[in-house]
Design a protein around this motif. Structure first.
Motif, PDB file in Angstrom:
ATOM      1  N   GLY A 167       2.174 -11.384   5.037  1.00  0.00           N
ATOM      2  CA  GLY A 167       1.360 -10.254   5.838  1.00  0.00           C
ATOM      3  C   GLY A 167       0.763  -9.280   5.277  1.00  0.00           C
ATOM      4  O   GLY A 167       0.778  -8.882   3.854  1.00  0.00           O
ATOM      5  N   ASP A 168      -0.602  -8.926   5.626  1.00  0.00           N
ATOM      6  CA  ASP A 168      -1.391  -8.027   4.881  1.00  0.00           C
ATOM      7  C   ASP A 168      -1.949  -8.699   3.643  1.00  0.00           C
ATOM      8  O   ASP A 168      -2.133  -8.061   2.493  1.00  0.00           O
ATOM      9  CB  ASP A 168      -0.751  -6.681   4.541  1.00  0.00           C
ATOM     10  CG  ASP A 168      -1.357  -5.660   5.647  1.00  0.00           C
ATOM     11  OD1 ASP A 168      -2.141  -5.869   6.297  1.00  0.00           O
ATOM     12  OD2 ASP A 168      -0.602  -4.467   5.401  1.00  0.00           O
ATOM     13  N   GLY A 169      -2.046 -10.136   3.514  1.00  0.00           N
ATOM     14  CA  GLY A 169      -2.464 -10.651   2.438  1.00  0.00           C
ATOM     15  C   GLY A 169      -1.324 -10.855   1.201  1.00  0.00           C
ATOM     16  O   GLY A 169      -1.678 -11.149   0.177  1.00  0.00           O
ATOM     17  N   ALA A 170      -0.139 -10.300   1.627  1.00  0.00           N
ATOM     18  CA  ALA A 170       1.003 -10.304   0.609  1.00  0.00           C
ATOM     19  C   ALA A 170       2.139 -11.168   0.918  1.00  0.00           C
ATOM     20  O   ALA A 170       2.239 -11.728   2.209  1.00  0.00           O
ATOM     21  CB  ALA A 170       1.801  -8.874   0.363  1.00  0.00           C
ATOM     22  N   THR A 171       3.039 -11.771   0.046  1.00  0.00           N
ATOM     23  CA  THR A 171       3.882 -12.625   0.127  1.00  0.00           C
ATOM     24  C   THR A 171       5.519 -12.198  -0.227  1.00  0.00           C
ATOM     25  O   THR A 171       5.326 -11.560  -1.432  1.00  0.00           O
ATOM     26  CB  THR A 171       3.310 -13.967  -0.116  1.00  0.00           C
ATOM     27  OG1 THR A 171       3.231 -13.817  -1.794  1.00  0.00           O
ATOM     28  CG2 THR A 171       2.411 -14.671   0.396  1.00  0.00           C
ATOM     29  N   ASP A 192       2.392 -25.068  -3.362  1.00  0.00           N
ATOM     30  CA  ASP A 192       1.274 -24.519  -3.480  1.00  0.00           C
ATOM     31  C   ASP A 192       0.641 -24.196  -1.736  1.00  0.00           C
ATOM     32  O   ASP A 192      -0.069 -23.165  -1.599  1.00  0.00           O
ATOM     33  CB  ASP A 192       0.375 -25.111  -4.338  1.00  0.00           C
ATOM     34  CG  ASP A 192       0.911 -25.089  -5.739  1.00  0.00           C
ATOM     35  OD1 ASP A 192       1.514 -23.931  -5.954  1.00  0.00           O
ATOM     36  OD2 ASP A 192       0.124 -25.849  -6.539  1.00  0.00           O
ATOM     37  N   ALA A 193       0.932 -25.234  -0.868  1.00  0.00           N
ATOM     38  CA  ALA A 193       0.190 -25.014   0.390  1.00  0.00           C
ATOM     39  C   ALA A 193       0.910 -23.913   1.147  1.00  0.00           C
ATOM     40  O   ALA A 193      -0.068 -23.125   1.576  1.00  0.00           O
ATOM     41  CB  ALA A 193       0.598 -26.223   1.054  1.00  0.00           C
ATOM     42  N   ARG A 230       4.817 -11.376  -8.752  1.00  0.00           N
ATOM     43  CA  ARG A 230       4.326 -10.010  -9.214  1.00  0.00           C
ATOM     44  C   ARG A 230       5.585  -9.092  -9.362  1.00  0.00           C
ATOM     45  O   ARG A 230       5.809  -8.058 -10.238  1.00  0.00           O
ATOM     46  CB  ARG A 230       3.509  -9.234  -8.302  1.00  0.00           C
ATOM     47  CG  ARG A 230       2.134  -9.927  -8.290  1.00  0.00           C
ATOM     48  CD  ARG A 230       0.987  -9.605  -7.432  1.00  0.00           C
ATOM     49  NE  ARG A 230       0.131 -10.081  -7.360  1.00  0.00           N
ATOM     50  CZ  ARG A 230      -1.055 -10.334  -7.833  1.00  0.00           C
ATOM     51  NH1 ARG A 230      -1.080  -9.569  -8.937  1.00  0.00           N
ATOM     52  NH2 ARG A 230      -1.951 -11.219  -7.541  1.00  0.00           N
ATOM     53  N   VAL A 231       6.598  -8.946  -8.545  1.00  0.00           N
ATOM     54  CA  VAL A 231       7.582  -8.135  -8.394  1.00  0.00           C
ATOM     55  C   VAL A 231       8.951  -9.084  -8.254  1.00  0.00           C
ATOM     56  O   VAL A 231       8.908  -9.795  -7.464  1.00  0.00           O
ATOM     57  CB  VAL A 231       7.556  -7.132  -7.340  1.00  0.00           C
ATOM     58  CG1 VAL A 231       8.698  -6.353  -7.230  1.00  0.00           C
ATOM     59  CG2 VAL A 231       6.410  -6.333  -7.636  1.00  0.00           C
ATOM     60  N   VAL A 232      10.041  -8.579  -8.989  1.00  0.00           N
ATOM     61  CA  VAL A 232      11.138  -9.195  -8.628  1.00  0.00           C
ATOM     62  C   VAL A 232      12.346  -8.299  -8.112  1.00  0.00           C
ATOM     63  O   VAL A 232      12.459  -7.160  -8.938  1.00  0.00           O
ATOM     64  CB  VAL A 232      11.898  -9.900 -10.140  1.00  0.00           C
ATOM     65  CG1 VAL A 232      13.285 -10.463  -9.852  1.00  0.00           C
ATOM     66  CG2 VAL A 232      10.955 -11.141 -10.625  1.00  0.00           C
ATOM     67  N   VAL A 233      13.068  -8.675  -7.091  1.00  0.00           N
ATOM     68  CA  VAL A 233      14.091  -7.730  -6.472  1.00  0.00           C
ATOM     69  C   VAL A 233      15.285  -8.466  -6.808  1.00  0.00           C
ATOM     70  O   VAL A 233      15.394  -9.460  -5.992  1.00  0.00           O
ATOM     71  CB  VAL A 233      13.669  -7.346  -5.263  1.00  0.00           C
ATOM     72  CG1 VAL A 233      14.852  -6.397  -4.395  1.00  0.00           C
ATOM     73  CG2 VAL A 233      12.447  -6.664  -4.957  1.00  0.00           C
ATOM     74  N   PRO A 234      16.211  -8.119  -7.546  1.00  0.00           N
ATOM     75  CA  PRO A 234      17.473  -8.719  -7.667  1.00  0.00           C
ATOM     76  C   PRO A 234      18.343  -8.582  -6.315  1.00  0.00           C
ATOM     77  O   PRO A 234      18.377  -7.521  -5.773  1.00  0.00           O
ATOM     78  CB  PRO A 234      18.190  -8.237  -8.846  1.00  0.00           C
ATOM     79  CG  PRO A 234      17.025  -7.311  -9.435  1.00  0.00           C
ATOM     80  CD  PRO A 234      16.140  -6.903  -8.534  1.00  0.00           C
ATOM     81  N   ARG A 252      -2.298 -18.482  -3.722  1.00  0.00           N
ATOM     82  CA  ARG A 252      -1.868 -17.328  -4.588  1.00  0.00           C
ATOM     83  C   ARG A 252      -0.576 -17.162  -5.200  1.00  0.00           C
ATOM     84  O   ARG A 252       0.242 -17.942  -4.830  1.00  0.00           O
ATOM     85  CB  ARG A 252      -2.221 -16.465  -3.175  1.00  0.00           C
ATOM     86  CG  ARG A 252      -3.220 -16.314  -2.358  1.00  0.00           C
ATOM     87  CD  ARG A 252      -3.031 -15.325  -1.195  1.00  0.00           C
ATOM     88  NE  ARG A 252      -4.303 -15.413  -0.306  1.00  0.00           N
ATOM     89  CZ  ARG A 252      -4.610 -14.692   0.706  1.00  0.00           C
ATOM     90  NH1 ARG A 252      -3.577 -13.719   1.028  1.00  0.00           N
ATOM     91  NH2 ARG A 252      -5.695 -14.710   1.456  1.00  0.00           N
ATOM     92  N   ARG A 253      -0.693 -16.309  -6.038  1.00  0.00           N
ATOM     93  CA  ARG A 253       0.484 -15.714  -6.503  1.00  0.00           C
ATOM     94  C   ARG A 253       1.399 -15.055  -5.653  1.00  0.00           C
ATOM     95  O   ARG A 253       1.225 -14.352  -5.020  1.00  0.00           O
ATOM     96  CB  ARG A 253       0.131 -14.854  -7.806  1.00  0.00           C
ATOM     97  CG  ARG A 253       1.420 -14.537  -8.618  1.00  0.00           C
ATOM     98  CD  ARG A 253       0.850 -13.516  -9.886  1.00  0.00           C
ATOM     99  NE  ARG A 253       2.021 -13.131 -10.704  1.00  0.00           N
ATOM    100  CZ  ARG A 253       1.826 -12.284 -11.598  1.00  0.00           C
ATOM    101  NH1 ARG A 253       0.651 -11.612 -11.881  1.00  0.00           N
ATOM    102  NH2 ARG A 253       3.038 -11.840 -12.661  1.00  0.00           N
TER     103      ARG A 253
END
Length: 250
Positions: free
Chosen positions: A129-133, A146-147, A181-185, A152-153
């Motif tokens: 959403g909003d270009g974020a994953t 990748d598909a 980019r971010v890890v949430v445990p 994207r990263r």
């Protein structure tokens, strides 16, 4: 896209007026997470990922609430579903359109606990959403292809850190392989305060490499108020248990 951690394996994702809750289980604050949910996604049937009583109460209180889950979860819920409640089956390869949030269903099986313990279905959810994953792997280290990531990263990885089926070295390799980019445990209810500290040290940048930023793991009972914001690539400011993805694509 705003992400809030509700304990153990449960998060809520808010975007465009929609609230999607993933894995509201018995080790999390499921009732709070479900209070204003529009959609619930469940990865598998273990109680720490689906609190049947809390979910039943939410379905009774919110007739429009829709649950998506593997067949075993839906079958277990069906006998006690309130009249008119909706629980629908998902399988790997499905795609969901949740009012501005897209979800790609992946995975397949729960990670091996022991050779004597039968494996069950476990799906993963890649939320866009909003270009974020954001990826919730349930009880697995299954990564999207990748598909699914559209080249994207990955922005946010919810990384399991404590369970009978994992060791932290595998989590570190999972993070390295995806390079989010971010890890949430997550999946941390079995940890003591000392265990949370150990995860914070071992899952830091020195071990994971790249430009990943790791938020602090959150012992049970700590605030889940969203006090932080991710302001750009490689930059993370967080409250104790919440993070926010950027609203711009990358």
């Amino acid at each position: 896209m705003r992400v809030t951690f509700h304990g153990h394996a449960c998060v809520s994702v808010r975007h465009g007026g929609q609230v999607v809750v993933i894995d509201p289980g018995t080790f999390s604050d499921a009732a709070t997470a479900l209070r204003d949910a529009d959609t619930v996604l469940v990865t598998h049937q273990h109680p720490d990922h689906v609190d049947a009583a809390a979910l039943g109460a939410a379905l009774a209180a919110r007739p429009g609430l829709v649950v998506w889950a593997p067949e075993a979860v839906v079958a277990a819920l069906r006998p006690s579903l309130p009249e008119g409640a909706s629980a629908r089956v998902v399988v790997p390869g499905d795609g969901l359109d949740l009012g501005g949030l897209e979800v790609v269903v992946g995975g397949g099986q729960h990670a091996v606990i022991h050779r004597d313990v039968p494996r069950i279905a476990n799906v993963t959810y890649l939320v866009r959403g909003d270009g974020a994953t954001l990826l919730h792997p349930g009880d697995s280290f299954d990564a999207p292809d990748d598909a699914a990531l559209e080249g994207r990263r990955l922005d946010v990885l919810l990384a399991p850190v404590a369970a009978p089926w994992l060791k932290l070295a595998e989590t570190i390799d999972f993070v390295r392989g995806l390079d989010p980019r971010v890890v949430v445990p997550i999946h941390d209810a079995l940890l003591s305060a000392a265990g949370h500290g150990l995860v914070d040290r071992l899952l830091g940048e020195q071990r994971t490499g790249g430009t990943t930023r790791t938020g602090p793991s959150c012992p049970a009972g700590r605030s889940t108020s969203p006090q932080g914001a991710w302001t750009g690539p490689g930059t993370l400011r967080r409250g104790p248990c919440a993070t926010r993805t950027p609203s711009t694509g990358r």
